[in-house]
Design an enzyme around this catalytic site. Structure first.
Site, PDB file in Angstrom:
ATOM      1  N   ASP A  67      24.450  28.027  56.461  1.00 60.77           N
ATOM      2  CA  ASP A  67      24.987  27.064  55.504  1.00 60.77           C
ATOM      3  C   ASP A  67      26.225  27.571  54.781  1.00 60.77           C
ATOM      4  O   ASP A  67      26.615  28.734  54.903  1.00 60.77           O
ATOM      5  CB  ASP A  67      23.902  26.701  54.475  1.00 60.77           C
ATOM      6  N   ASN A 135      11.248  26.414  46.200  1.00 56.63           N
ATOM      7  CA  ASN A 135      10.646  25.103  46.471  1.00 56.63           C
ATOM      8  C   ASN A 135      10.333  24.905  47.953  1.00 56.63           C
ATOM      9  O   ASN A 135      10.066  23.795  48.398  1.00 56.63           O
ATOM     10  CB  ASN A 135      11.551  23.977  45.970  1.00 56.63           C
ATOM     11  N   HIS A 137      12.448  25.572  50.483  1.00 55.67           N
ATOM     12  CA  HIS A 137      13.568  25.191  51.340  1.00 55.67           C
ATOM     13  C   HIS A 137      13.951  26.326  52.274  1.00 55.67           C
ATOM     14  O   HIS A 137      13.750  27.501  51.971  1.00 55.67           O
ATOM     15  CB  HIS A 137      14.783  24.691  50.524  1.00 55.67           C
ATOM     16  N   GLU A 142      16.395  20.852  51.485  1.00 52.44           N
ATOM     17  CA  GLU A 142      15.598  20.694  50.291  1.00 52.44           C
ATOM     18  C   GLU A 142      14.377  19.793  50.558  1.00 52.44           C
ATOM     19  O   GLU A 142      14.348  19.043  51.536  1.00 52.44           O
ATOM     20  CB  GLU A 142      16.443  20.067  49.181  1.00 52.44           C
TER      21      GLU A 142
END
Length: 233
Positions: A67, A135, A137, A142
Protein backbone atom coordinates in the site's frame (compact mmCIF):
# COMPACT_ATOMS: atom_id res chain seq x y z
CA UNK A 1 -1.89 -22.91 9.29
CA UNK A 2 1.41 -22.95 11.18
CA UNK A 3 1.78 -20.77 14.28
CA UNK A 4 5.17 -19.94 15.80
CA UNK A 5 5.09 -18.49 19.31
CA UNK A 6 7.99 -16.14 19.96
CA UNK A 7 9.08 -14.87 23.38
CA UNK A 8 9.17 -11.23 22.31
CA UNK A 9 9.40 -8.83 19.36
CA UNK A 10 13.09 -9.54 18.81
CA UNK A 11 12.56 -13.27 18.53
CA UNK A 12 9.50 -12.80 16.32
CA UNK A 13 11.53 -10.56 13.99
CA UNK A 14 14.31 -13.16 13.81
CA UNK A 15 11.84 -15.93 12.97
CA UNK A 16 10.18 -13.81 10.29
CA UNK A 17 13.52 -12.86 8.75
CA UNK A 18 14.62 -16.51 8.70
CA UNK A 19 11.44 -17.50 6.84
CA UNK A 20 11.86 -14.72 4.28
CA UNK A 21 15.55 -15.57 3.85
CA UNK A 22 14.67 -19.23 3.27
CA UNK A 23 12.29 -18.18 0.50
CA UNK A 24 15.06 -16.17 -1.22
CA UNK A 25 17.59 -18.98 -0.85
CA UNK A 26 15.18 -21.53 -2.31
CA UNK A 27 14.14 -19.22 -5.14
CA UNK A 28 16.62 -16.38 -5.80
CA UNK A 29 14.20 -14.63 -8.18
CA UNK A 30 11.33 -14.67 -5.68
CA UNK A 31 8.57 -12.09 -5.80
CA UNK A 32 8.11 -10.80 -2.26
CA UNK A 33 5.03 -8.96 -1.10
CA UNK A 34 6.20 -6.50 1.56
CA UNK A 35 4.59 -4.53 4.36
CA UNK A 36 5.34 -1.30 6.19
CA UNK A 37 4.63 -0.01 9.69
CA UNK A 38 6.56 -0.75 12.85
CA UNK A 39 6.06 -4.54 12.88
CA UNK A 40 8.37 -5.55 9.97
CA UNK A 41 11.25 -3.19 10.84
CA UNK A 42 12.99 -5.76 13.03
CA UNK A 43 12.75 -8.41 10.31
CA UNK A 44 14.13 -5.98 7.72
CA UNK A 45 17.08 -5.19 10.00
CA UNK A 46 17.88 -8.87 10.27
CA UNK A 47 17.62 -9.36 6.51
CA UNK A 48 20.10 -6.52 6.05
CA UNK A 49 22.44 -8.20 8.53
CA UNK A 50 22.21 -11.46 6.60
CA UNK A 51 23.02 -9.63 3.37
CA UNK A 52 25.99 -7.87 4.94
CA UNK A 53 27.25 -11.23 6.22
CA UNK A 54 27.14 -12.59 2.67
CA UNK A 55 24.27 -14.97 3.40
CA UNK A 56 21.66 -13.40 1.09
CA UNK A 57 21.59 -12.07 -2.46
CA UNK A 58 18.73 -9.75 -3.43
CA UNK A 59 19.91 -9.08 -6.99
CA UNK A 60 17.15 -11.15 -8.61
CA UNK A 61 14.39 -10.45 -6.08
CA UNK A 62 11.30 -8.47 -7.07
CA UNK A 63 9.02 -6.81 -4.53
CA UNK A 64 5.42 -5.59 -4.46
CA UNK A 65 4.42 -3.44 -1.51
CA UNK A 66 0.94 -3.65 -0.08
CA UNK A 67 0.00 0.00 0.00
CA UNK A 68 0.74 3.72 -0.11
CA UNK A 69 -0.95 6.83 1.22
CA UNK A 70 -2.90 8.76 -1.37
CA UNK A 71 -1.23 12.08 -2.12
CA UNK A 72 2.29 11.20 -0.94
CA UNK A 73 5.19 10.69 -3.34
CA UNK A 74 8.38 8.69 -2.97
CA UNK A 75 10.31 11.63 -1.53
CA UNK A 76 7.89 12.21 1.35
CA UNK A 77 9.42 10.88 4.61
CA UNK A 78 5.98 9.66 5.68
CA UNK A 79 5.39 7.75 2.45
CA UNK A 80 5.89 4.04 2.10
CA UNK A 81 8.29 4.20 -0.84
CA UNK A 82 10.55 6.35 1.34
CA UNK A 83 10.06 3.93 4.23
CA UNK A 84 11.06 0.90 2.17
CA UNK A 85 14.10 2.61 0.70
CA UNK A 86 15.40 3.60 4.13
CA UNK A 87 14.41 0.45 6.01
CA UNK A 88 15.56 -2.13 3.44
CA UNK A 89 16.18 -1.32 -0.22
CA UNK A 90 19.05 1.16 0.26
CA UNK A 91 20.95 -1.38 2.35
CA UNK A 92 20.90 -4.47 0.12
CA UNK A 93 21.74 -5.20 -3.53
CA UNK A 94 18.18 -5.19 -4.79
CA UNK A 95 17.56 -3.37 -8.07
CA UNK A 96 15.29 -0.40 -7.45
CA UNK A 97 13.53 -1.01 -10.77
CA UNK A 98 12.45 -4.37 -9.35
CA UNK A 99 10.76 -2.76 -6.34
CA UNK A 100 7.16 -1.59 -6.60
CA UNK A 101 4.95 0.61 -4.42
CA UNK A 102 1.60 2.09 -5.48
CA UNK A 103 1.96 5.63 -6.87
CA UNK A 104 0.29 7.85 -4.31
CA UNK A 105 0.36 10.91 -6.56
CA UNK A 106 -1.76 9.44 -9.34
CA UNK A 107 -5.54 9.45 -9.35
CA UNK A 108 -7.21 6.31 -7.91
CA UNK A 109 -8.30 4.74 -11.18
CA UNK A 110 -4.89 5.06 -12.80
CA UNK A 111 -2.81 4.18 -9.73
CA UNK A 112 -4.84 1.11 -8.82
CA UNK A 113 -5.23 -0.14 -12.39
CA UNK A 114 -1.51 0.17 -13.06
CA UNK A 115 -0.65 -1.65 -9.84
CA UNK A 116 -2.94 -4.57 -10.61
CA UNK A 117 -1.29 -4.82 -14.03
CA UNK A 118 2.15 -4.90 -12.40
CA UNK A 119 1.01 -7.63 -10.03
CA UNK A 120 -0.20 -9.70 -12.96
CA UNK A 121 3.07 -9.25 -14.84
CA UNK A 122 5.09 -10.61 -11.92
CA UNK A 123 3.46 -14.01 -12.36
CA UNK A 124 2.35 -14.05 -8.73
CA UNK A 125 3.73 -13.27 -5.30
CA UNK A 126 5.76 -16.11 -3.81
CA UNK A 127 5.63 -14.90 -0.22
CA UNK A 128 3.45 -12.12 1.16
CA UNK A 129 4.50 -10.51 4.44
CA UNK A 130 1.66 -9.02 6.48
CA UNK A 131 1.29 -7.06 9.68
CA UNK A 132 -2.01 -6.84 11.53
CA UNK A 133 -4.00 -3.75 12.42
CA UNK A 134 -5.69 -3.31 15.79
CA UNK A 135 -9.04 -3.66 14.00
CA UNK A 136 -7.93 -6.72 12.05
CA UNK A 137 -6.98 -4.90 8.86
CA UNK A 138 -4.33 -6.26 6.49
CA UNK A 139 -2.73 -3.85 4.08
CA UNK A 140 -5.20 -0.99 4.35
CA UNK A 141 -8.20 -3.26 3.92
CA UNK A 142 -10.38 -1.87 6.68
CA UNK A 143 -13.42 -3.59 8.27
CA UNK A 144 -16.27 -3.35 5.76
CA UNK A 145 -19.44 -5.01 4.54
CA UNK A 146 -17.58 -6.99 1.88
CA UNK A 147 -14.04 -8.03 0.94
CA UNK A 148 -12.44 -5.76 -1.66
CA UNK A 149 -10.81 -7.89 -4.33
CA UNK A 150 -8.19 -5.85 -6.15
CA UNK A 151 -6.07 -2.74 -5.60
CA UNK A 152 -8.35 0.11 -4.57
CA UNK A 153 -8.58 3.44 -2.80
CA UNK A 154 -9.81 3.16 0.78
CA UNK A 155 -10.97 5.61 3.41
CA UNK A 156 -8.89 4.97 6.51
CA UNK A 157 -10.73 4.27 9.75
CA UNK A 158 -10.30 6.55 12.74
CA UNK A 159 -8.53 3.78 14.65
CA UNK A 160 -6.01 3.35 11.81
CA UNK A 161 -5.44 7.10 11.59
CA UNK A 162 -4.86 7.25 15.34
CA UNK A 163 -2.49 4.26 15.25
CA UNK A 164 -0.44 5.74 12.40
CA UNK A 165 -0.32 9.24 13.88
CA UNK A 166 2.89 8.27 15.71
CA UNK A 167 4.72 8.40 12.38
CA UNK A 168 3.60 12.00 11.72
CA UNK A 169 4.09 15.29 13.55
CA UNK A 170 0.38 15.35 14.35
CA UNK A 171 -2.75 13.31 13.69
CA UNK A 172 -4.01 16.06 11.38
CA UNK A 173 -1.15 15.28 8.97
CA UNK A 174 -2.12 11.62 8.53
CA UNK A 175 -3.70 11.13 5.07
CA UNK A 176 -7.32 10.03 5.17
CA UNK A 177 -7.06 7.74 2.14
CA UNK A 178 -4.66 5.13 0.82
CA UNK A 179 -4.18 2.79 -2.12
CA UNK A 180 -3.97 -0.85 -1.08
CA UNK A 181 -3.86 -4.32 -2.57
CA UNK A 182 -7.23 -6.01 -2.21
CA UNK A 183 -8.00 -9.25 -0.46
CA UNK A 184 -7.91 -11.22 -3.71
CA UNK A 185 -4.43 -9.81 -4.47
CA UNK A 186 -3.22 -10.92 -1.04
CA UNK A 187 -4.89 -14.33 -1.09
CA UNK A 188 -3.39 -15.30 -4.44
CA UNK A 189 0.11 -15.23 -2.94
CA UNK A 190 1.62 -18.71 -2.81
CA UNK A 191 2.65 -18.26 0.83
CA UNK A 192 1.57 -15.76 3.47
CA UNK A 193 3.56 -14.77 6.55
CA UNK A 194 1.58 -12.88 9.19
CA UNK A 195 3.54 -11.23 12.01
CA UNK A 196 1.75 -9.80 15.06
CA UNK A 197 3.36 -8.70 18.31
CA UNK A 198 2.28 -6.90 21.43
CA UNK A 199 -0.65 -7.29 23.80
CA UNK A 200 -2.63 -4.66 21.88
CA UNK A 201 -2.84 -7.03 18.89
CA UNK A 202 -3.95 -10.10 20.88
CA UNK A 203 -7.69 -9.65 20.39
CA UNK A 204 -7.37 -8.90 16.68
CA UNK A 205 -5.10 -11.91 16.20
CA UNK A 206 -7.48 -14.26 18.00
CA UNK A 207 -10.45 -13.05 15.96
CA UNK A 208 -8.41 -13.33 12.76
CA UNK A 209 -7.27 -16.90 13.33
CA UNK A 210 -10.12 -18.46 15.29
CA UNK A 211 -13.19 -16.25 14.85
CA UNK A 212 -15.76 -16.29 12.05
CA UNK A 213 -14.56 -15.36 8.57
CA UNK A 214 -16.02 -11.91 8.01
CA UNK A 215 -15.08 -8.67 6.23
CA UNK A 216 -15.59 -6.99 9.61
CA UNK A 217 -12.27 -8.63 10.52
CA UNK A 218 -10.43 -8.55 7.17
CA UNK A 219 -7.55 -10.78 8.33
CA UNK A 220 -10.02 -13.58 9.13
CA UNK A 221 -9.98 -14.46 5.41
CA UNK A 222 -6.45 -15.78 5.96
CA UNK A 223 -7.97 -18.88 7.58
CA UNK A 224 -8.80 -20.00 4.05
CA UNK A 225 -5.24 -19.68 2.70
CA UNK A 226 -3.55 -23.05 2.04
CA UNK A 227 -0.09 -21.91 3.18
CA UNK A 228 -0.35 -19.46 6.09
CA UNK A 229 2.43 -19.04 8.66
CA UNK A 230 1.85 -16.91 11.73
CA UNK A 231 4.62 -15.53 13.96
CA UNK A 232 3.36 -13.97 17.19
CA UNK A 233 4.63 -13.31 20.69
Amino acid sequence: MRVYCAKNYKEASTLAADLIAAQILLKPDSVLGLATGSTPIGAYQRLIAKYEAGELDFSQVKTMNLDEYRGLDGENPNGYRYFMNHQLFDHVNIKKENTNVPDGKKDPTQACGEYDAKLERTGGIDLQLLGLGHNGHIGFNEPAEEFSKTTHCVDLSESTIEANARFFDSEDEVPRQAYTMGIKNIMTAKKILLVATGEAKADALYKSLYGPITPNVPASILQLHPDLTVVAD
